[in-house]
Scaffold this motif. Structure first.
Motif, mmCIF file in Angstrom:
data_model
loop_
_atom_site.group_PDB
_atom_site.id
_atom_site.type_symbol
_atom_site.label_atom_id
_atom_site.label_comp_id
_atom_site.label_asym_id
_atom_site.label_seq_id
_atom_site.Cartn_x
_atom_site.Cartn_y
_atom_site.Cartn_z
ATOM 1 N N UNK A 165 -1.605 34.599 22.633
ATOM 2 C CA UNK A 165 -0.493 34.690 21.690
ATOM 3 C C UNK A 165 -0.338 33.385 20.926
ATOM 4 N N UNK A 166 0.651 33.352 20.067
ATOM 5 C CA UNK A 166 1.063 32.166 19.306
ATOM 6 C C UNK A 166 -0.056 31.600 18.439
ATOM 7 N N UNK A 167 -0.280 32.261 17.316
ATOM 8 C CA UNK A 167 -1.250 31.780 16.339
ATOM 9 C C UNK A 167 -0.573 30.916 15.275
ATOM 10 N N UNK A 168 0.529 30.270 15.651
ATOM 11 C CA UNK A 168 1.280 29.460 14.695
ATOM 12 C C UNK A 168 0.513 28.276 14.156
ATOM 13 N N UNK A 169 -0.459 27.779 14.918
ATOM 14 C CA UNK A 169 -1.247 26.634 14.465
ATOM 15 C C UNK A 169 -2.639 27.060 14.021
ATOM 16 N N UNK A 170 -2.849 28.359 13.900
ATOM 17 C CA UNK A 170 -4.169 28.865 13.537
ATOM 18 C C UNK A 170 -4.605 28.333 12.173
ATOM 19 N N UNK A 171 -5.914 28.238 12.013
ATOM 20 C CA UNK A 171 -6.504 27.663 10.810
ATOM 21 C C UNK A 171 -7.696 28.514 10.429
ATOM 22 N N UNK A 172 -7.963 28.621 9.148
ATOM 23 C CA UNK A 172 -9.197 29.269 8.732
ATOM 24 C C UNK A 172 -10.358 28.316 9.011
ATOM 25 N N UNK A 173 -11.456 28.874 9.502
ATOM 26 C CA UNK A 173 -12.575 28.051 9.963
ATOM 27 C C UNK A 173 -13.140 27.159 8.865
ATOM 28 N N UNK A 174 -13.046 27.588 7.615
ATOM 29 C CA UNK A 174 -13.640 26.817 6.519
ATOM 30 C C UNK A 174 -12.696 25.744 5.986
ATOM 31 N N UNK A 175 -11.461 25.701 6.488
ATOM 32 C CA UNK A 175 -10.483 24.735 6.002
ATOM 33 C C UNK A 175 -10.481 23.471 6.850
ATOM 34 N N UNK A 176 -10.216 22.345 6.241
ATOM 35 C CA UNK A 176 -10.089 21.076 6.942
ATOM 36 C C UNK A 176 -8.691 20.518 6.719
ATOM 37 N N UNK A 177 -8.227 19.721 7.672
ATOM 38 C CA UNK A 177 -6.923 19.081 7.519
ATOM 39 C C UNK A 177 -7.038 17.954 6.508
ATOM 40 N N UNK A 178 -6.179 17.958 5.535
ATOM 41 C CA UNK A 178 -6.232 16.944 4.488
ATOM 42 C C UNK A 178 -5.623 15.623 4.961
ATOM 43 N N UNK A 179 -6.033 14.541 4.335
ATOM 44 C CA UNK A 179 -5.493 13.232 4.656
ATOM 45 C C UNK A 179 -3.996 13.230 4.403
ATOM 46 N N UNK A 180 -3.235 12.771 5.385
ATOM 47 C CA UNK A 180 -1.789 12.730 5.277
ATOM 48 C C UNK A 180 -1.112 13.989 5.760
ATOM 49 N N UNK A 181 -1.891 15.058 5.994
ATOM 50 C CA UNK A 181 -1.309 16.318 6.471
ATOM 51 C C UNK A 181 -0.993 16.195 7.958
ATOM 52 N N UNK A 182 0.109 16.776 8.371
ATOM 53 C CA UNK A 182 0.504 16.720 9.774
ATOM 54 C C UNK A 182 -0.496 17.471 10.639
ATOM 55 N N UNK A 183 -0.902 16.843 11.754
ATOM 56 C CA UNK A 183 -1.815 17.463 12.706
ATOM 57 C C UNK A 183 -1.009 17.899 13.916
ATOM 58 N N UNK A 184 -1.000 19.197 14.183
ATOM 59 C CA UNK A 184 -0.275 19.732 15.323
ATOM 60 C C UNK A 184 -1.243 20.014 16.473
ATOM 61 N N UNK A 185 -0.704 20.055 17.668
ATOM 62 C CA UNK A 185 -1.516 20.369 18.835
ATOM 63 C C UNK A 185 -0.767 20.013 20.100
ATOM 64 N N UNK A 186 -1.440 20.205 21.237
ATOM 65 C CA UNK A 186 -0.846 19.888 22.528
ATOM 66 C C UNK A 186 -1.665 18.800 23.210
ATOM 67 N N UNK A 187 -1.047 17.689 23.605
ATOM 68 C CA UNK A 187 -1.788 16.597 24.241
ATOM 69 C C UNK A 187 -2.585 17.094 25.445
ATOM 70 N N UNK A 188 -3.823 16.636 25.537
ATOM 71 C CA UNK A 188 -4.666 16.986 26.671
ATOM 72 C C UNK A 188 -5.554 18.180 26.413
#
Length: 393
Positions: A165-188
């Motif tokens: 569940x919870x695809x809130x942080x899902x990304x399209x495989x061809x997309x990259x995080x842009x410089x300055x864009x917030x990076x979300x995730x869970x430590x570890x």
């Protein structure tokens, strides 16, 4: 900007009555949980007379265009996927500025709860991870990366089937995080390439998270630095070491190329087959994305008894309430020994030791009376008892 450890914010969500006023097609609404981004409700869809889960963006997050976009993206991603181990979406919309998602209601609890912070039986762990791998492979084939695989985002239903569940942080495989864009995730759980420039990620980022999760299920703890494979921390088949170490290698080129490949190796072990001969890809002792160990010595790590996940009758929603969960306590599970054979060996060894002590006492008593020890038909001799001892190892 890295947002792996976001600061707490005031969270407000609609009351059940307020939600019913906006969504009159649903009744029997019950607030289940409120997390950092959304509130989750249990409700009945009147037209189809079925129980559903409704996720609503909290008032606080609804004021942010970034969070609104994340919420919308989650709905769009879920709508493209159709797999028994992925949560299903029924509807998405906006009412008076309130964004909501109606989705499958899963009976059970999260893996975060079910594991109880302890090791899970190794073959049960492997089965759960294999099914999760196949679910994510389906998402990857649609060009979707999950990017937040962790115990709280995997639900275990009444049949012990994992549901991602919870695809809130899902990304399209061809997309990259842009410089300055917030990076979300869970430590570890987040792969190192997600956190450092150029912030690129592909399906191997999800493979990394699955490897961390598998290690945690096998041992009851996240991987530490210096790194020790699961079999050094718990009674685990060493073949699983190779799978974990390959999955969490800091260099993504050294990992499994896909979740399907990882599932294939897990299924081989589960079916009694040997893994394809290949060099063991060791994970460096100093790993940039592994937790720091406060007790690095093996002797200081307490042994754990593996548990089995048991089904329960209560319900949970189609999405978890919290993003941060790697240190929380969990409900109890049914204990079991990792190997019944080991327990029987210990009992047998104790019985042999007791028998030898009795024999020694009799021999000592005979010697005190000036008589040589003699083996009789009613008593085993010391020579007949001694060879059984090695079987107790």
């Amino acid at each position: 900007m890295n947002n792996l450890e976001a600061s707490p914010v005031a969270i407000t969500s609609p009351s059940p009555g307020e939600l019913h006023a906006h969504l009159s097609a649903y009744d029997s609404i019950e607030l289940l949980a409120v997390g950092g981004m959304g509130a989750v409700y249990k409700a009945r869809q009147i037209s189809l007379d079925r129980t559903v889960a409704i996720k609503v963006l909290t008032h606080t997050c609804a004021a942010s265009m970034q969070f609104r976009q994340i919420f919308k993206c989650e709905a769009q991603v879920m709508a493209k996927l159709n797999h028994p181990n992925l949560v299903s979406i029924y509807d998405y919309g906006e009412v008076n500025g309130m964004l909501y998602i109606v989705m499958q209601f899963v009976e059970g609890r999260s893996l975060h709860e079910a594991a109880n912070g302890r090791a899970v039986a190794q073959n049960e762990s492997a089965t759960l991870i294999s099914k999760t791998c196949k679910a994510l492979e389906h998402a990857h084939s649609a060009g979707i990366l999950h990017r937040d695989i962790k115990p709280a985002n995997i639900l275990i239903d009444s049949k012990l089937t994992p549901v991602v569940v919870d695809f809130g942080l899902a990304h399209h495989a061809h997309e990259s995080t842009m410089k300055g864009e917030t990076v979300f995730g869970t430590p570890g759980y987040t792969a190192p390439e997600v956190l450092v420039p150029p912030y690129s990620a592909d399906q191997r980022a999800d493979v990394f998270s699955l490897g961390v999760l598998f290690h945690q299920l096998l041992t009851g703890q996240l991987p530490q630095t210096p790194y020790l494979p699961p079999s050094r921390l718990a009674p685990v088949d060493q073949r699983y070491d190779a799978i974990v170490m390959r999955a969490i290698h800091p260099t993504r080129a050294m990992r499994y190329s896909s979740c399907e490949a990882m599932a294939c190796d897990l299924d081989k072990i589960l079916s009694g087959k040997e893994l394809t001969a290949s060099p063991l890809l060791l994970t460096p002792a100093v790993h940039p994305q592994l937790a720091r160990s406060t007790q690095p010595k093996l002797a200081s790590i307490p042994s754990q008894t593996a548990t089995r996940i048991t089904p329960i009758n209560r319900h949970i929603s189609g999405t978890p309430a919290h993003r941060s969960q790697h240190s929380s306590a969990l409900p109890s599970l049914t204990n079991h020994n990792t190997s019944n054979a080991k327990s029987m060996v210990v009992v047998l060894a104790a019985c042999i030791t007791l028998a030898m002590a009795v024999i020694a006492l009799l021999i000592s008593s005979g010697n005190q009376e000036g008589q040589a020890p003699v083996a009789t038909g009613g008593l085993p001799s010391s020579s007949s008892a001694t060879p059984s001892a090695p079987n107790g190892r």
